[in-house]
Design a protein around this motif. Structure first.
Motif, short mmCIF file in Angstrom:
data_model
loop_
_atom_site.label_atom_id
_atom_site.label_comp_id
_atom_site.label_asym_id
_atom_site.label_seq_id
_atom_site.Cartn_x
_atom_site.Cartn_y
_atom_site.Cartn_z
N UNK A 6 0.83 -1.20 0.00
CA UNK A 6 0.00 0.00 0.00
C UNK A 6 0.87 1.26 0.00
N UNK A 7 1.95 1.22 0.76
CA UNK A 7 2.82 2.40 0.86
C UNK A 7 3.51 2.70 -0.46
N UNK A 8 3.80 1.66 -1.23
CA UNK A 8 4.57 1.84 -2.47
C UNK A 8 3.65 2.08 -3.66
N UNK A 9 2.75 3.03 -3.53
CA UNK A 9 1.79 3.33 -4.59
C UNK A 9 2.44 4.24 -5.63
N UNK A 10 2.49 3.79 -6.87
CA UNK A 10 3.08 4.56 -7.97
C UNK A 10 2.36 4.12 -9.24
N UNK A 54 -4.14 11.86 -5.47
CA UNK A 54 -4.61 11.06 -4.33
C UNK A 54 -5.36 11.93 -3.34
N UNK A 55 -6.43 11.38 -2.80
CA UNK A 55 -7.22 12.03 -1.76
C UNK A 55 -6.65 11.67 -0.38
N UNK A 107 0.60 8.33 4.09
CA UNK A 107 1.69 8.24 3.11
C UNK A 107 1.87 9.54 2.34
N UNK A 108 0.91 10.46 2.47
CA UNK A 108 1.02 11.78 1.86
C UNK A 108 1.53 12.83 2.83
#
Length: 297
Positions: free
Chosen positions: A178-182, A224-225, A258-259
């Motif tokens: 989940x953290x590595x969203x790209x 991303x929201x 993460x944002x």
């Protein structure tokens, strides 16, 4: 009290009490004076993922009609802008019940002042629903996310869930995934436009009553929201459909971490009521989207 005396755009960040956290939303009290083009231009100027416009008021009944715009167009319903507007109203006309008329139907709210002075708003969604996602829907989304089927949690299968808007729910098996969203912004936007999804609800289950979420929003021009109230309501309906609600029916979603904009959404769902309650706080902020870190495309 005449809300037209307030500034045209008021900015609140929702699902937090920290001005540096949550999801910023614009609130416009004098929306009745604006046509569609002006609302869109105002939302673009605000720079938030969504801006709520109060377009009709009945002060005696504490009832308000709202419309929502992202920088790219109108949105049928927005949970975090609803919470932001409810808190803004409660600070001006006092806490208590509110009713918002929206394009998806009537949204009942309760607002209350906490001992430290912050305001909590709880929205009751329109009836939710959830259905299994098709193989084609999942495959196209995974490709745009650059994920594989092996990344998903088999205990929480992909669904398309509705809580005012439709969201594809994909649960992953690790927090690291989940953290590595790209993801591929343009490809995912095309997939979402094709299916009519507002955001993707990407989740990891830490515990029975605690989930972590990330919500890509390319259809609104936002990468991303940091907090997504309608997706939280939809997720409550999703867990109900799976028979996976915790015994209390209540759980917490942590989003935006993460944002660097941590958000806390508290959700309550019943096995028998199709509606879902989503609670959070909001705080006024200076400025708008340029400082939110949302990464507009």
């Amino acid at each position: 009290m005449n809300l037209r005396t307030y500034p045209e755009i008021t900015c609140y960040t929702a699902f937090t009490t920290d001005p540096a956290g949550g999801n910023p939303a614009g609130v416009v009290f004098n929306g009745a004076a604006l046509d569609d083009a002006a609302m869109l231009a105002t939302a673009a100027a605000a720079g938030c993922s969504e801006t709520a416009f109060v377009v009709a008021t009945d002060h005696a009944a504490r009832r308000f009609q709202l419309r929502y715009f992202s920088p790219l167009g109108e949105v049928a319903f927005c949970g975090h802008a609803t919470v932001a507007t409810a808190v803004a109203l409660a600070e001006r006309i006092g806490p208590g019940p509110l009713v918002f008329d929206t394009q998806v139907g009537e949204i009942a709210l309760e607002t209350s002042t906490e001992p430290e002075g912050s305001v909590t708003a709880t929205l009751t969604s329109v009836p939710t629903r959830s259905r299994p996602a098709t193989d084609a829907e999942v495959s196209a989304s995974l490709a745009a996310l650059r994920w594989s089927q092996e990344d998903l949690d088999p205990a929480l299968p992909p669904h398309v869930a509705f809580g005012g808007n439709e969201h594809l729910v994909l649960a992953v098996s690790t927090r690291e995934r989940l953290a590595a969203l790209d993801y591929d912004f343009d490809t995912l936007a095309e997939v979402m436009h094709r299916h009519g999804w507002l955001t993707l609800q990407l989740v990891w289950r830490e515990a029975e009553e605690l989930f972590h979420s990330r919500n890509p929003f390319p259809t609104g021009g936002v990468v991303e929201d940091p907090a997504t109230g309608s997706a939280a309501a939809a997720f409550g309906g999703y867990l109900r459909a799976l028979g996976a609600l915790p015994p209390s029916g209540a759980f917490t979603i942590r989003q935006g971490e993460d944002l660097g904009r941590p958000s806390l959404l508290r959700v309550e769902a019943s096995p028998t009521d199709p509606r879902v309650r989503v609670s959070g706080q909001a705080v006024a902020i200076m400025g708008a989207g340029a400082s939110t870190g949302q990464g507009e495309a």
